[in-house]
Write a protein that holds these residues in place. Sequence first.
Motif: not given
Length: 261
Positions: A79-93
Motif C-alpha cells: 500500500a504505497n499510493a500517497a500524497v504530501n503537502e506542507g504548511g502550518p496546521l493553523g492556516e492550511v486549507p
Amino acid sequence: MSKKIFFTGAGTGLAKGAALGLAKEGHHVVASVENHPQVTSLKEAAAKANVEMEIFKMDITNPADRERMHRYDYDVFVANAAVNEGGPLGEVPMSAFRNLFEVNVFSTLETARIAAAHFVEKRSGKIIFMSSMAGVMASEYTGLYAASKHALEAIAKSMYQEMKEFNVQVATINPGPFSTGFNDRAVEEKWEWYDEEIHYTPKEKMKEKDQAMADQYDPEDMIAEMVNIIPKHSHKFRTAYPDKTAEAMREEEKDNWEKEI
C-alpha cells in the motif's frame, strides 16, 4: 522463491523503482498507477528494463477503480499510493487536509481491506504499508503528512494483531527523505494558497524549513532496500531506512516522554 507482488501508486518515485527492481529479480509484479499517462510511462520503463509487469490504472480514491483489485491474485500487497503537502496546521486549507487523509488513510485502508479479505481466503499473505519517518516524527509545517502517517501506523499496528490468526503478515516500511520529487512537491504546494497579507505564519520561517528539507538521500538506496525486504518471508515489523533515520525516529519518541511545555 518468486512472489506475486501488488503495488498501489507505482507510477512514480520509490514504488516505481521497487516494482521494476522486483520484476528484474524474477517476481511477478502487478503495478497499479494513478492515471493513464503513468500507465504509458511505466510500460515504457518496463520495456527498457526488459521486464514484464501487469500494469493498470487504479486511482485508489475511485471505488470503481478499487474494484479492479479483485481481478488479481498476489502474495504481497504494498500500500504505497500517497500524497504530501506542507504548511502550518493553523492556516492550511482544511480541504487540503481532508484530501490528504482521503488518499493516505481512508482510501489506503480500503485497498488494504480488499487485500486482507483476499489473504484471509488464501490463509496466507503479507500487507506492507509504505509509511514514513513521519509516521513517528512531526515538526513545524509538516503536520498534515505526519498526521496521516501516524494514523497509518496505528492501522498497521492494529491489523498486525488482527490478521495473525489468518496467517497474514502486516508490516511497515518507513523511508527517510529521498529525492524523488515527492517531498519537493509538498514544499511547493503551500505557496499556492499562502498570502503574507492574510496569514500570520512568518514566511521566513517556512522558507527556512524548506531549506532544511533540501538535504535528501539517493532514492536508489531505498529502492534496493525495498527490493530486499518486500518479498522476504520474515523481517521486522518496521523497516526504517537509512539507519540515520531510524535513530532519529527512536530519539524523537524518547524525547516526547521528556519534553515539557
